[in-house]
Design a protein around this motif. Sequence first.
Motif, PDB file in Angstrom:
ATOM      1  N   TRP A 166      19.745 -61.610 -16.540  1.00 15.83           N
ATOM      2  CA  TRP A 166      18.697 -60.595 -16.455  1.00 15.83           C
ATOM      3  C   TRP A 166      19.205 -59.255 -16.974  1.00 15.83           C
ATOM      4  CZ3 TRP A 166      13.688 -60.230 -16.183  1.00 15.83           C
ATOM      5  CH2 TRP A 166      13.099 -59.008 -15.831  1.00 15.83           C
ATOM      6  N   GLN A 167      20.419 -58.907 -16.592  1.00 20.46           N
ATOM      7  CA  GLN A 167      21.000 -57.661 -17.060  1.00 20.46           C
ATOM      8  C   GLN A 167      21.137 -57.664 -18.576  1.00 20.46           C
ATOM      9  OE1 GLN A 167      21.456 -55.097 -14.996  1.00 20.46           O
ATOM     10  NE2 GLN A 167      21.940 -53.832 -16.785  1.00 20.46           N
ATOM     11  N   ALA A 168      21.481 -58.821 -19.138  1.00 23.78           N
ATOM     12  CA  ALA A 168      21.607 -58.925 -20.595  1.00 23.78           C
ATOM     13  C   ALA A 168      20.275 -58.663 -21.284  1.00 23.78           C
ATOM     14  CB  ALA A 168      22.128 -60.309 -20.980  1.00 23.78           C
ATOM     15  N   THR A 169      19.164 -59.088 -20.667  1.00 25.52           N
ATOM     16  CA  THR A 169      17.845 -58.883 -21.286  1.00 25.52           C
ATOM     17  C   THR A 169      17.452 -57.411 -21.317  1.00 25.52           C
ATOM     18  OG1 THR A 169      16.511 -59.079 -19.238  1.00 25.52           O
ATOM     19  CG2 THR A 169      17.086 -61.121 -20.410  1.00 25.52           C
ATOM     20  N   ARG A 171      13.117 -64.622 -25.787  1.00 23.31           N
ATOM     21  CA  ARG A 171      12.344 -65.771 -25.321  1.00 23.31           C
ATOM     22  C   ARG A 171      13.272 -66.850 -24.766  1.00 23.31           C
ATOM     23  NH1 ARG A 171      10.881 -71.430 -25.612  1.00 23.31           N
ATOM     24  NH2 ARG A 171       8.712 -71.522 -24.938  1.00 23.31           N
ATOM     25  N   GLN A 172      14.397 -67.078 -25.438  1.00 22.42           N
ATOM     26  CA  GLN A 172      15.356 -68.075 -24.957  1.00 22.42           C
ATOM     27  C   GLN A 172      15.951 -67.660 -23.610  1.00 22.42           C
ATOM     28  OE1 GLN A 172      18.022 -69.994 -27.996  1.00 22.42           O
ATOM     29  NE2 GLN A 172      17.270 -68.322 -29.276  1.00 22.42           N
ATOM     30  N   LEU A 173      16.277 -66.395 -23.482  1.00 18.51           N
ATOM     31  CA  LEU A 173      16.854 -65.902 -22.231  1.00 18.51           C
ATOM     32  C   LEU A 173      15.850 -66.000 -21.094  1.00 18.51           C
ATOM     33  CD1 LEU A 173      18.748 -62.721 -23.512  1.00 18.51           C
ATOM     34  CD2 LEU A 173      19.716 -64.978 -22.999  1.00 18.51           C
ATOM     35  N   HIS A 174      14.604 -65.643 -21.358  1.00 18.89           N
ATOM     36  CA  HIS A 174      13.585 -65.699 -20.311  1.00 18.89           C
ATOM     37  C   HIS A 174      13.279 -67.135 -19.897  1.00 18.89           C
ATOM     38  CE1 HIS A 174      11.506 -61.654 -19.580  1.00 18.89           C
ATOM     39  NE2 HIS A 174      12.713 -61.403 -20.064  1.00 18.89           N
ATOM     40  N   HIS A 202      23.384 -71.950  -4.597  1.00 19.94           N
ATOM     41  CA  HIS A 202      22.491 -70.796  -4.737  1.00 19.94           C
ATOM     42  C   HIS A 202      23.263 -69.527  -5.102  1.00 19.94           C
ATOM     43  CE1 HIS A 202      18.548 -72.171  -2.586  1.00 19.94           C
ATOM     44  NE2 HIS A 202      18.832 -72.875  -3.664  1.00 19.94           N
ATOM     45  N   GLY A 203      24.447 -69.369  -4.539  1.00 17.73           N
ATOM     46  CA  GLY A 203      25.234 -68.175  -4.841  1.00 17.73           C
ATOM     47  C   GLY A 203      25.578 -68.092  -6.319  1.00 17.73           C
ATOM     48  N   GLU A 204      26.035 -69.217  -6.888  1.00 18.06           N
ATOM     49  CA  GLU A 204      26.371 -69.237  -8.313  1.00 18.06           C
ATOM     50  C   GLU A 204      25.124 -69.034  -9.170  1.00 18.06           C
ATOM     51  OE1 GLU A 204      29.490 -72.357  -9.441  1.00 18.06           O
ATOM     52  OE2 GLU A 204      28.728 -73.085  -7.507  1.00 18.06           O
ATOM     53  N   LEU A 205      24.017 -69.648  -8.763  1.00 24.05           N
ATOM     54  CA  LEU A 205      22.773 -69.493  -9.499  1.00 24.05           C
ATOM     55  C   LEU A 205      22.334 -68.032  -9.527  1.00 24.05           C
ATOM     56  CD1 LEU A 205      20.844 -72.595  -8.120  1.00 24.05           C
ATOM     57  CD2 LEU A 205      21.394 -72.218 -10.524  1.00 24.05           C
ATOM     58  N   ARG A 206      22.467 -67.355  -8.395  1.00 23.35           N
ATOM     59  CA  ARG A 206      22.085 -65.938  -8.333  1.00 23.35           C
ATOM     60  C   ARG A 206      22.961 -65.083  -9.236  1.00 23.35           C
ATOM     61  NH1 ARG A 206      21.357 -67.031  -2.701  1.00 23.35           N
ATOM     62  NH2 ARG A 206      19.138 -66.945  -2.137  1.00 23.35           N
ATOM     63  N   ARG A 207      24.254 -65.372  -9.241  1.00 19.69           N
ATOM     64  CA  ARG A 207      25.165 -64.573 -10.067  1.00 19.69           C
ATOM     65  C   ARG A 207      24.848 -64.734 -11.555  1.00 19.69           C
ATOM     66  NH1 ARG A 207      28.839 -65.958  -5.986  1.00 19.69           N
ATOM     67  NH2 ARG A 207      29.489 -67.876  -7.047  1.00 19.69           N
ATOM     68  N   VAL A 208      24.648 -65.966 -11.981  1.00 15.59           N
ATOM     69  CA  VAL A 208      24.354 -66.210 -13.394  1.00 15.59           C
ATOM     70  C   VAL A 208      22.994 -65.620 -13.763  1.00 15.59           C
ATOM     71  CG1 VAL A 208      23.865 -67.991 -15.121  1.00 15.59           C
ATOM     72  CG2 VAL A 208      25.812 -68.252 -13.568  1.00 15.59           C
ATOM     73  N   LEU A 226      11.797 -61.999  -9.689  1.00 14.48           N
ATOM     74  CA  LEU A 226      11.651 -62.040 -11.140  1.00 14.48           C
ATOM     75  C   LEU A 226      10.412 -62.807 -11.586  1.00 14.48           C
ATOM     76  CD1 LEU A 226      15.265 -62.626 -12.508  1.00 14.48           C
ATOM     77  CD2 LEU A 226      14.071 -60.478 -12.074  1.00 14.48           C
ATOM     78  N   GLY A 227       9.809 -63.572 -10.685  1.00 13.09           N
ATOM     79  CA  GLY A 227       8.674 -64.410 -11.045  1.00 13.09           C
ATOM     80  C   GLY A 227       7.637 -63.725 -11.921  1.00 13.09           C
TER      81      GLY A 227
END
Length: 277
Positions: free
Chosen positions: A146-149, A113-116, A135-141, A13-14
Amino acid sequence: MSRQHRTTSHDDLGPQLRADCASCFGLCCVALPFASGADFAADKPAGSACHNLSADFRCGIHSRLRAEGYPGCVAFDCFGAGQKVSKLTFGGQDWRGDSGRARRMFDTFTVMRQLHEVLRYLTEALRLPAARPIHGELRRVRAELWQATLGEVDELLALDVAALRERANTLLLRASELARCVVPGRKPDRRGADLTGARLRAARLTGASLRGASLVAADLTGADLRVADFTGADLRGADLSGADLEGALFLTEPQLQAARGSAATRLPEGTPRPSHW
């Protein structure tokens, strides 16, 4: 940007979280308000185009923004929200000639902008070896955000952004704690502190939490800020000359652009040095 970005890998995503002004309809120059003062040379209401914005959506004084009294523009970063709203969400239709579309586009830009910004922090957290346990939880959130954006306009405007940010923030706080645990001894906790104009020359703030702290015009010359958490800290006019920011957490380019520094300032690996330092 095209609809193919709906399938962007969550592990890459970078590039999507970096502003590409050439692919944006100048949204930050129109949607956001300016207040005359130290950051902006003139007032501008939200929804009104800056008088420096050209017909091609480029800034007419981009190369001399600081000299013209607009350091706030240099320090602003949409984290890639501008080009996404312009080219993906609104499919390449700009805000001119349709007041209804313009309002929806500007409101959507504010949400995006807030989501990004949160996505940017989550992406950094995933690069922290010390945060591996979550890391697993971070990836899920991050994947859910990202899907919401990628939603349609009405879906984006209906999002409970505060709730989404709070959910992510809980994980980011944990990531910060895990990363700062590598620093031995007691870590200063200055979360939300008003350190405006504080004399912190050569201060030892290794592993400190400076989340949401006001460091406006603070003297941090030669300070030890290694592995300090800068989430949301206000660094406008702060003097970071000779300071050590190696391994600093959640420190953004806009924060550094708003501060002062020198060739002797040590920055986190891969962080570009502001040109005005």
